[in-house]
Write an enzyme that holds these catalytic residues in place. Structure first.
Site, PDB file in Angstrom:
ATOM      1  N   HIS A  65       0.851  -1.193   0.000  1.00  0.00           N
ATOM      2  CA  HIS A  65       0.000   0.000   0.000  1.00  0.00           C
ATOM      3  C   HIS A  65       0.885   1.241   0.000  1.00  0.00           C
ATOM      4  O   HIS A  65       1.081   1.869  -1.036  1.00  0.00           O
ATOM      5  CB  HIS A  65      -0.953  -0.036   1.201  1.00  0.00           C
ATOM      6  CG  HIS A  65      -1.833   1.165   1.273  1.00  0.00           C
ATOM      7  ND1 HIS A  65      -2.062   1.846   2.446  1.00  0.00           N
ATOM      8  CD2 HIS A  65      -2.544   1.810   0.318  1.00  0.00           C
ATOM      9  CE1 HIS A  65      -2.885   2.869   2.207  1.00  0.00           C
ATOM     10  NE2 HIS A  65      -3.194   2.861   0.925  1.00  0.00           N
ATOM     11  N   CYS A  73      -0.765   0.098   9.672  1.00  0.00           N
ATOM     12  CA  CYS A  73      -0.887   1.492   9.216  1.00  0.00           C
ATOM     13  C   CYS A  73      -2.285   1.782   8.680  1.00  0.00           C
ATOM     14  O   CYS A  73      -2.900   2.759   9.093  1.00  0.00           O
ATOM     15  CB  CYS A  73       0.155   1.782   8.139  1.00  0.00           C
ATOM     16  SG  CYS A  73       1.815   1.872   8.811  1.00  0.00           S
ATOM     17  N   HIS A  74      -2.771   0.929   7.758  1.00  0.00           N
ATOM     18  CA  HIS A  74      -4.083   1.194   7.177  1.00  0.00           C
ATOM     19  C   HIS A  74      -4.927  -0.060   7.110  1.00  0.00           C
ATOM     20  O   HIS A  74      -5.925  -0.095   6.398  1.00  0.00           O
ATOM     21  CB  HIS A  74      -3.928   1.818   5.775  1.00  0.00           C
ATOM     22  CG  HIS A  74      -3.011   3.005   5.769  1.00  0.00           C
ATOM     23  ND1 HIS A  74      -1.699   2.918   5.366  1.00  0.00           N
ATOM     24  CD2 HIS A  74      -3.213   4.290   6.174  1.00  0.00           C
ATOM     25  CE1 HIS A  74      -1.121   4.106   5.505  1.00  0.00           C
ATOM     26  NE2 HIS A  74      -2.020   4.958   6.000  1.00  0.00           N
ATOM     27  N   GLY A  75      -4.505  -1.141   7.809  1.00  0.00           N
ATOM     28  CA  GLY A  75      -5.347  -2.331   7.942  1.00  0.00           C
ATOM     29  C   GLY A  75      -5.362  -3.253   6.750  1.00  0.00           C
ATOM     30  O   GLY A  75      -6.426  -3.720   6.350  1.00  0.00           O
TER      31      GLY A  75
END
Lengths: 338, 430, 190
Positions: free
Chosen positions: C130, C154-156
């Site tokens: 990502h 960080c963002h799953g």
């Protein structure tokens, strides 16, 4: 040329006189005697001069000498093991170097590991060729205060001074420049390694001057063994510097007293043998010194082969271009009166 | 700017549009294409172009080296070694920069000697000359700081010795010299702090030199070039357009110079340097002989010739700064030494003096070198302070040709001259 | 200026030749200045790394470094391998093997992301596809996300036991570096 006044004639003549006298004086300048001793003789090297290249077999033998003799005290830590494999150098086979690096007694400090401690591991191709001492202090502690320096740049870090007269210096420089001489370092290293001789003998004359004992012998006078002689100032007698404890006499080393003992000898390192069972190159002290000096020259300047080969191509190209541009310039200027 | 009007006519519509907004093509054309250049320039006049090349070469190689260099006491030497060993073509780029500095000074000294011989400093070119002296000073500062960067023994000790000179000011005002020295060092001795700031200034000064060079070329183009006769351009036949004639000659000079450059860089890159700089700096071990790079040796000899510390410093700086006053020290009405028999002798003895001082600067400060350094220091200043003022008054110059054209073609021609403004400001007199 | 009566060809040829040589010289000199920005030989020497995997027992994972990047090495349990193999490729977010040794079009089968005969070892570049964070899952006690592999905090982003992206904003599977087994337990990456 006409002279307006007697004064102007005097000025002009005195300039000329000054110039002539200066040249005369330069001719009589004493030869440089830094540290005393003979000038370092020039050795023939395969890599010297504009077309010089390293001799691969010599570099391999030189590394052998380093490995078997010098590495006991001296490191080569600006070099990595992979340099021994790369073109332009000894070009050993990669597997052999990998194995040698792995078995090298001086391990690489790595870490910290998961326990937070630094640890030692075998060297890889990408690691430096370490000497036996972690730092200068450890070296001095092990060597009675003497420090065996790292040899990676030694061949470029030494360059014997010119020892001739002032007037000879200019032509000497021109000769060096025109022959592309840059082997002062290896010349010095060779002289040092082969320079372990007996301490010279001197007799003291009536005026306090120390004279070296020549072929005619001491003539019954008392003989003094002096590693170096300091000339007496203002009429005082010369001072005889005897060899200090723990030091060795060396004809090439500045001051003539070196902590390193004579370490090379005939047969110190076994050289590769030919099909008849004899070494391809005689394993003499002279040859060992030559080979290790050449190897150190490579260690200090590993890209020499490529640099000099590029040199000739570049110089030829520039020469041709200059000639073409010159002829072109004449053509252009031929269009007008000149 | 210059009175020479460009005869540039834009050939395309875009060219015309741009010319009305930023007439840079017109400027370049007027100054470097159809600029009237004396037709009798010899190869000594190619060194201006050579110096411009040297400046660009040092900038390019320097900026590239700065991508790999680390300006800390711990890593400087190692980073330079890594550049030579590991960086792609580092074995080429680093010597280009180091040798390039020497070549820069060889060229600038020849360029200055040319000016001294042909009277290029005389009216109306005084400001041009003084700008040149400023460029020389900036070059010297840049080279001094640049030599510190490899942080070898000679780097470290050279910086120590030369920065210590400022402590001589203590004898004028107690504490002043020491304060200045500690300010330069950023500490109580030369350390990595000193190295870091030298790196910053070494990166800055060449761009200052670029600005000074721009002014230098501007001032040159106001008066136009000098030439071997020292006469002004008076008629059209005296000059040729810079392109292609002078440019062609500059190209030959440049490539001949590059042969020498390439010889040193590729065959013997260490020759102009000092072996001691291949040993990392050690504050506890002083090298047996501390010597600066060859281009500083004459000034080093002058520094050591004067017994007093402050006197030596003053003499050393005076040796460079006296060049500023040359346009007024020389009293001759004739520009070029070609026609000045006494001055010619004095000039060549001056060249010999500079070479002798250079050689003496490399020797230890012992007799008989000290005596001869003093002798030649006096000779050096005597050239400026005695020979220049006196010879102009007492010598009878040789007969000058009537024009540049006559000196080249053996005949005088007339015609209206595209005269650069200022060329007539100091009319030639016999 | 009057031209002398010379053949234009010969006169111009010399000038053109001289200029051409000079220009070519300039171009040749330019190359080293461009090449010097490429990785130097010190960096290139570290371009390959050899690792001994014998200490990594079944169920364990280590993180190594290669070319400045973290490398996840997990000795997968039989259950984890089964789980990876039985995933239907149609439900995968990214169906490319993302193996630097294979073309991009090869599907993201477990076989394409391991070496034959050593399929227990999963070796991945541990950088979330990502925005570059380092996913959790290597250490004991780390969250492994919903699919038993790795989880990027960080963002799953959730990765499975073959390192393939299953849920979350990451667009691609974790990349497999080029490596070979040199011996039973030793690998050479790069």
């Amino acid at each position: 040329m006409t002279f307006k006044t007697k004064a102007s004639a005097l000025i002009s003549k005195s300039f000329v006189a000054a110039g002539v006298s200066a040249v005369t004086v330069f001719a009589t300048f004493p030869a440089q005697a830094a540290g005393g001793g003979p000038a370092i003789p020039r050795v023939e090297w395969s890599f010297d001069g504009p077309t010089g290249q390293f001799d691969r077999a010599q570099l391999q033998r030189g590394f052998q000498v380093y490995q078997n003799v010098c590495s006991a005290c001296h490191g080569l830590s600006r070099l990595s093991w992979r340099n021994l494999v790369q073109p332009g150098g000894p070009e050993f086979p990669e597997e052999a170097v990998k194995a040698l690096a792995k078995d090298w007694p001086n391990k690489i400090t790595d870490g910290p590991n998961d326990a937070g401690e630094m640890f030692e591991r075998d060297a890889l191709l990408s690691d430096p060729i370490l000497g036996p001492y972690k730092n200068e202090q450890a070296a001095r502690a092990a060597q009675n205060g003497a420090y065996p320096p790292d040899l990676s740049l030694m061949a470029r870090a030494r360059n014997p001074e010119f020892k001739g007269s002032a007037l000879a210096h200019g032509p000497h420089m021109m000769r060096d420049i025109l022959t592309g001489y840059q082997a002062g370092g290896p010349d010095y290293l060779f002289a040092l390694l082969t320079g372990y001789t007996d301490v010279p003998s001197y007799v003291r004359e009536e005026n306090g001057h120390l004279k070296p004992v020549g072929a005619e012998g001491a003539g019954g006078k008392a003989v003094e063994q002096c590693a170096s002689v300091t000339p007496g100032e203002d009429g005082k007698p010369d001072v005889c510097n005897a060899l200090a404890d723990g030091m060795n006499y060396n004809a090439a080393f500045p001051g003539h007293q070196i902590a390193m003992p004579a370490i090379l000898a005939d047969g110190a390192v076994e050289y590769p043998k030919g099909p008849d069972g004899n070494p391809l190159v005689p394993a003499t002290l002279d040859q060992h010194a030559r080979d290790v000096s050449a190897f150190l020259a490579w260690a200090a300047d590993p890209h020499l082969n490529q640099r000099k080969a590029t040199g000739w191509q570049a110089l030829l190209f520039l020469l041709v271009t200059t000639v073409l541009l010159f002829l072109g310039k004449k053509r252009i200027w031929s269009r007008i009166e000149h | 700017m210059s009175a020479h009007e460009s005869n540039y006519t834009p050939t395309s519509r875009v060219g015309k549009w741009f010319d009305e907004r930023l007439p840079i093509a017109r400027l370049m054309h007027g100054q470097f294409v159809d600029f009237p250049t004396p037709r009798n320039l010899n190869y000594a006049w190619t060194f201006g172009g050579i110096l411009t090349f040297c400046l660009v070469a040092q900038l390019v190689t320097g900026i590239v080296l700065a991508m790999h260099y680390q300006p800390s006491a711990a890593e400087a030497f190692n980073s330079v070694d890594r550049i030579r060993r590991d960086v792609n073509f580092g074995w080429l780029i680093q010597p280009m920069h180091a040798v390039g500095a020497s070549m820069f000074f060889i060229a600038v000294y020849i360029h200055i000697f040319r000016g001294l011989y042909y009277g290029s400093y005389k009216a109306p070119r005084e400001v041009l000359w003084i700008l040149g002296v400023f460029i020389l000073l900036a070059m010297m500062a840049t080279a001094f700081m640049g030599y510190a960067l490899p942080w070898g023994q000679m780097s470290f000790w050279g910086v120590t010795v030369i920065t210590n000179l400022f402590s001589a000011l203590d004898s004028i005002w107690a504490g002043l010299g020491t304060a200045i020295v500690e300010w330069l060092w950023g500490g109580y001795a030369v350390t990595g702090v000193t190295l870091n700031r030298f790196f910053s200034l070494h990166y800055l000064l060449p761009f200052v030199i670029v600005g000074l060079v721009a002014l230098h070329i501007w001032a040159l183009h106001v008066a136009g070039q000098n030439n071997p006769t020292g006469l002004d351009i008076k008629s059209k036949s005296d000059s040729v357009p810079m392109y292609p004639f002078a440019v062609a000659k500059d190209a030959v000079g440049l490539f001949a110079f590059l042969i020498v450059f390439a010889w040193f860089v590729l065959i013997m890159p260490d020759y102009l340097g000092h072996a001691d700089n291949f040993t990392p700096a050690n504050a506890l071990v002083t090298p047996p002989h501390i010597v600066p790079e060859w281009y500083f040796l004459p000034f080093y000899a002058i520094l050591r010739a004067v017994p007093s510390k402050l006197g030596g410093v003053v003499a050393m700086f005076a040796a460079v700064l006296i060049l500023v006053f040359v346009p007024w020290l020389d009293t001759s009405r004739v520009r070029s030494a070609k026609y000045r028999p006494y001055y010619k002798i004095a000039f060549w003895f001056f060249v010999f003096t500079c070479v002798a001082l250079g050689w003496l600067g490399s020797k230890p400060a012992e007799q008989p070198y000290v005596f001869w350094s003093q002798f030649f220091t006096i000779a050096y200043f005597a050239f400026f302070l005695i020979a220049m003022p006196v010879l102009g008054l007492i010598e009878t110059p040789r007969p000058l040709p009537r024009s540049i054209t006559e000196s080249v073609l053996g005949r005088v021609t007339g015609g209206v001259a595209p005269v650069p403004a200022g060329a007539a400001a100091a009319p030639e007199k016999r | 200026m009057a031209s002398t009566a010379e053949e234009p060809n010969r006169r111009d040829f010399l000038v053109i030749a001289g200029n051409a040589f000079a220009a070519v010289g300039g171009a040749i000199v330019l190359w080293p200045f461009i090449a010097q920005m490429n990785p130097d030989s010190g960096a290139q020497a570290l371009a390959s790394v050899e690792l001994d995997l014998a200490p990594v027992k079944e169920g364990q994972a280590i993180t190594a470094m290669w070319r400045g990047k973290p490398i996840f090495i997990r000795n997968r349990t039989k259950a984890e391998i089964e789980q990876a193999k039985t995933v239907d490729l149609a439900v995968l977010v990214d169906n490319s093997a993302r193996n630097m040794a294979l073309p991009e079009s090869d599907p993201a089968t477990d076989a394409n992301r391991t070496k034959a005969g050593h399929e227990n070892f999963l070796i991945l570049i541990g950088i979330c596809t990502h925005l570059g964070c380092i996913p959790k899952g290597q250490a004991i006690g780390d969250s492994r996300g919903d699919y038993g592999g790795w989880f990027c905090p960080c963002h799953g982003s959730h990765y499975d036991t073959a390192g393939r992206i299953r849920k979350g904003p990451a667009p691609r599977n974790l990349e497999v570096p080029p490596y070979t087994f040199v011996g039973d337990t030793k690998i050479k990456i790069g």
